[in-house]
Design a protein around this motif. Structure first.
Motif, PDB file in Angstrom:
ATOM      1  N   THR A 197      -9.571  15.129  17.533  1.00 13.21           N
ATOM      2  CA  THR A 197      -9.226  14.557  18.828  1.00 13.21           C
ATOM      3  C   THR A 197      -9.462  13.061  18.751  1.00 13.21           C
ATOM      4  N   LEU A 198      -8.415  12.308  18.982  1.00 10.54           N
ATOM      5  CA  LEU A 198      -8.473  10.858  18.907  1.00 10.54           C
ATOM      6  C   LEU A 198      -9.054  10.283  20.194  1.00 10.54           C
ATOM      7  N   PRO A 199      -9.554   9.053  20.162  1.00  5.10           N
ATOM      8  CA  PRO A 199     -10.104   8.446  21.379  1.00  5.10           C
ATOM      9  C   PRO A 199      -9.107   8.437  22.544  1.00  5.10           C
ATOM     10  N   SER A 200      -7.831   8.470  22.251  1.00  3.81           N
ATOM     11  CA  SER A 200      -6.813   8.507  23.312  1.00  3.81           C
ATOM     12  C   SER A 200      -6.786   9.849  24.040  1.00  3.81           C
ATOM     13  N   GLY A 201      -7.457  10.874  23.468  1.00  4.34           N
ATOM     14  CA  GLY A 201      -7.466  12.198  24.067  1.00  4.34           C
ATOM     15  C   GLY A 201      -6.479  13.152  23.421  1.00  4.34           C
ATOM     16  N   ARG A 202      -5.644  12.659  22.536  1.00  7.79           N
ATOM     17  CA  ARG A 202      -4.668  13.493  21.836  1.00  7.79           C
ATOM     18  C   ARG A 202      -5.372  14.329  20.768  1.00  7.79           C
ATOM     19  N   THR A 203      -5.105  15.632  20.760  1.00 11.34           N
ATOM     20  CA  THR A 203      -5.698  16.547  19.782  1.00 11.34           C
ATOM     21  C   THR A 203      -4.616  17.038  18.831  1.00 11.34           C
ATOM     22  N   CYS A 204      -4.915  16.963  17.528  1.00 12.61           N
ATOM     23  CA  CYS A 204      -3.955  17.381  16.503  1.00 12.61           C
ATOM     24  C   CYS A 204      -4.582  18.438  15.597  1.00 12.61           C
ATOM     25  N   LEU A 205      -3.749  19.389  15.160  1.00 18.15           N
ATOM     26  CA  LEU A 205      -4.189  20.399  14.208  1.00 18.15           C
ATOM     27  C   LEU A 205      -4.133  19.792  12.808  1.00 18.15           C
ATOM     28  N   LEU A 206      -5.237  19.860  12.079  1.00 17.32           N
ATOM     29  CA  LEU A 206      -5.288  19.323  10.722  1.00 17.32           C
ATOM     30  C   LEU A 206      -5.035  20.388   9.680  1.00 17.32           C
TER      31      LEU A 206
END
Length: 105
Positions: free
Chosen positions: A76-85
């Motif tokens: 989860t990036l500081p922008s709030g966007r969550t990505c599957l790694l």
């Protein structure tokens, strides 16, 4: 040892994130964190098993299910966007003991 294992997992996740950035054309699967977590729970029965802070204040989390055996690593990036790694099967929780001091691990 569990902390070492988790730190190693975070390093591995960072390498995966860097590799995915190189292949940005296809792009990772990303979304609003609440939606991503809800989908992992509803679809795979996964709950959070670990959390850590990566470079750039990104939060790396490990989700897994004892029932389905599936696991997922998210960032989860500081922008709030969550990505599957990364994701996979046959999850097994481990808590290895540290070797005695003065011995090679």
């Amino acid at each position: 040892m569990q902390h070492k294992l988790f730190a190693l997992s975070l390093g591995f996740a960072g390498m995966i994130l860097a590799a995915q950035a190189a292949f940005a054309e296809s792009g990772p699967s990303c979304g609003i964190r609440a939606s991503v977590v809800e989908r992992l729970a509803a679809t795979y029965g996964e709950t959070r098993r670990g959390i850590g802070l990566a470079s750039g204040n990104a939060v790396v989390e490990v989700f897994a299910s004892d029932v389905t055996g599936t696991w997922t690593i998210t960032v989860t990036l500081p922008s709030g966007r969550t990505c599957l790694l990364a994701s996979g099967q046959h999850y097994e929780a481990m808590a290895d003991l540290l070797p005695p001091e003065g011995t090679d691990a």
